[in-house]
Design a protein around this motif. Structure first.
Motif, PDB file in Angstrom:
ATOM      1  N   LEU A 103      71.542 114.451  -9.350  1.00  0.00           N
ATOM      2  CA  LEU A 103      73.039 112.777  -9.837  1.00  0.00           C
ATOM      3  C   LEU A 103      72.086 111.702 -10.353  1.00  0.00           C
ATOM      4  O   LEU A 103      73.214 111.720 -11.034  1.00  0.00           O
ATOM      5  CB  LEU A 103      74.021 112.874  -8.385  1.00  0.00           C
ATOM      6  CG  LEU A 103      75.421 111.642  -8.696  1.00  0.00           C
ATOM      7  CD1 LEU A 103      76.161 112.757  -9.987  1.00  0.00           C
ATOM      8  CD2 LEU A 103      75.498 111.608  -6.851  1.00  0.00           C
ATOM      9  N   ILE A 104      71.948 111.594  -9.402  1.00  0.00           N
ATOM     10  CA  ILE A 104      70.744 110.062  -9.879  1.00  0.00           C
ATOM     11  C   ILE A 104      70.546 109.787 -11.351  1.00  0.00           C
ATOM     12  O   ILE A 104      70.712 108.671 -12.001  1.00  0.00           O
ATOM     13  CB  ILE A 104      70.014 109.553  -8.906  1.00  0.00           C
ATOM     14  CG1 ILE A 104      70.325 109.199  -8.156  1.00  0.00           C
ATOM     15  CG2 ILE A 104      69.547 108.175  -9.819  1.00  0.00           C
ATOM     16  CD1 ILE A 104      69.207 108.853  -6.256  1.00  0.00           C
TER      17      ILE A 104
ATOM     18  N   CYS B  62      73.976 105.717 -18.298  1.00  0.00           N
ATOM     19  CA  CYS B  62      73.980 104.084 -18.474  1.00  0.00           C
ATOM     20  C   CYS B  62      72.639 104.100 -19.863  1.00  0.00           C
ATOM     21  O   CYS B  62      73.216 102.912 -20.567  1.00  0.00           O
ATOM     22  CB  CYS B  62      73.136 103.960 -17.417  1.00  0.00           C
ATOM     23  SG  CYS B  62      74.429 103.810 -16.076  1.00  0.00           S
ATOM     24  N   ALA B  63      71.954 104.929 -20.500  1.00  0.00           N
ATOM     25  CA  ALA B  63      70.965 104.312 -21.002  1.00  0.00           C
ATOM     26  C   ALA B  63      71.431 104.846 -22.872  1.00  0.00           C
ATOM     27  O   ALA B  63      71.812 103.816 -23.176  1.00  0.00           O
ATOM     28  CB  ALA B  63      69.654 105.040 -20.723  1.00  0.00           C
ATOM     29  N   GLY B  64      72.809 105.653 -22.416  1.00  0.00           N
ATOM     30  CA  GLY B  64      72.931 106.074 -23.464  1.00  0.00           C
ATOM     31  C   GLY B  64      74.175 105.053 -23.626  1.00  0.00           C
ATOM     32  O   GLY B  64      74.564 104.285 -25.051  1.00  0.00           O
TER      33      GLY B  64
ATOM     34  N   LEU C  62      69.862 120.242  -1.099  1.00  0.00           N
ATOM     35  CA  LEU C  62      69.940 118.640  -1.758  1.00  0.00           C
ATOM     36  C   LEU C  62      69.380 117.897  -1.647  1.00  0.00           C
ATOM     37  O   LEU C  62      70.276 116.834  -2.718  1.00  0.00           O
ATOM     38  CB  LEU C  62      70.598 118.418   0.103  1.00  0.00           C
ATOM     39  CG  LEU C  62      71.102 117.243   0.591  1.00  0.00           C
ATOM     40  CD1 LEU C  62      72.590 116.897   0.265  1.00  0.00           C
ATOM     41  CD2 LEU C  62      71.055 116.902   2.460  1.00  0.00           C
ATOM     42  N   VAL C  63      68.408 117.639  -1.733  1.00  0.00           N
ATOM     43  CA  VAL C  63      66.957 116.688  -2.474  1.00  0.00           C
ATOM     44  C   VAL C  63      67.591 116.563  -3.609  1.00  0.00           C
ATOM     45  O   VAL C  63      67.803 115.687  -4.142  1.00  0.00           O
ATOM     46  CB  VAL C  63      66.400 116.485  -1.405  1.00  0.00           C
ATOM     47  CG1 VAL C  63      65.236 114.898  -2.605  1.00  0.00           C
ATOM     48  CG2 VAL C  63      66.123 116.204  -0.239  1.00  0.00           C
TER      49      VAL C  63
END
Length: 322
Positions: free
Chosen positions: A275-276, A283-285, A268-269
């Motif tokens: 996902l993060i 976002c960086a792309g 789960l972690v």
């Protein structure tokens, strides 16, 4: 993959049911008893504390040598009333009619007639209760109630009773009592006690407006949300402690692998972390595309200039050949 690696005892539904029963039993047995002059509404769950209305010897006015009880005017009733809330009156009640001396110290309300006679209208009670949504405090065991004949007697009969000292008063077998309806008033600096009425000179009714009759925060029984929160906390502690002990002693696990269902929690972690990271990469792309778009006009200009130079060079070479 095993989803449950803890002891079968902790996984048993009978264990969970017994845990819930023990937790609720402990909660009910550990519920503190209701303090005197306080009450919790069974309908709304609100807590009410009438203790600020209690007059004591320390709360008496320093400028007066006499005790300071609460008073109420009788208006059209030929008497004025003196009373206290959840405590005996501080005034002298040695002359109260038809009350045993041993019980005079418990008188919480009395009235004084125009002739100066005192009659008790109830002994102390520290148990307010709710009648519907009305907060009520009741005093009972006052002076004996008069019979209907005595209540309707005229002045001539009263004068005859004064002259005939050996004549005993008729008693109905009932004793005077008091009912006070407490109403919430946030703007009341001190309680306002109003005499409402009486029935056959036996039952007396008052209305008390004060801020003490408003719901307050106090020590009260746990609500359903608190009970379920405690049950959930205890279950989580049992799950963690019991699972860690089982993994360490039986499965000989060490480190983070002592945690019950380590594979499930690790997966789960890991999924959350992946996902993060994917969100961060997207976002960086997008930021990189925006930055590159700012430099595109300059790159186009440089490419056009280089093409022009190449064309000029080819033109010169063709002219020399001619």
């Amino acid at each position: 993959m095993r989803l449950w690696t803890a002891s079968p005892v902790f996984a048993s539904p009978f264990f969970v049911l017994s845990l819930l029963q023990l937790t609720t039993a402990d909660t009910s047995s550990n519920t503190p008893p209701q303090k005197p002059c306080t009450v919790t509404s069974t309908q709304s769950g609100n807590f009410f504390d009438l203790r600020p209305l209690t007059r004591t010897s320390t709360s008496a006015s320093s400028s007066s040598n006499t005790a300071h009880d609460w008073t109420a005017r009788g208006h059209d009733y030929p008497a004025n009333f003196t009373l206290n809330i959840c405590a005996p009156v501080l005034s002298d009640v040695a002359d109260v009619e038809s009350v045993p001396t041993s019980q005079k110290s418990n008188i919480s309300a009395f009235y004084t007639t125009q002739e100066g006679k005192q009659y008790s209208i109830g002994s102390v009670s520290t148990r307010p209760y709710f009648r519907g949504r009305k907060l009520v405090l009741e005093y009972v065991g006052g002076s004996p109630c008069p019979t209907p004949d005595d209540a309707d007697s005229n002045k001539e009969e009263e004068e005859e009773e004064k002259t005939n000292k050996n004549k005993k008063k008729k008693e109905s077998g009932y004793r005077k009592s008091t009912i006070m309806s407490h109403l919430c008033d946030h703007d009341a600096i001190k309680p306002v006690i109003s005499f409402v009425g009486q029935v056959n000179h036996c039952g007396y009714f008052f209305e008390v407006r004060s801020s003490a009759a408003c719901p307050t925060v106090g020590t009260q029984a746990l609500g359903p949300i608190s009970v379920f929160g405690i049950i959930g906390l205890v279950a989580a502690l049992v799950y963690l402690v019991g699972g860690c002990m089982y993994q360490r002693t039986v499965m000989h696990a060490r480190g983070w692998r002592q945690m019950p269902n380590y594979a499930v929690w690790a997966g789960l972690v890991g999924g959350v972390w992946a996902l993060i990271k994917s969100i961060g990469n997207r976002c960086a792309g997008k930021l990189h595309l925006r930055r590159s778009s700012y430099h595109r006009p300059g790159a186009r200009r440089s490419s056009l200039e280089s093409e022009n130079r190449l064309i000029d060079a080819l033109d010169e070479d063709s002219g020399d050949d001619v």
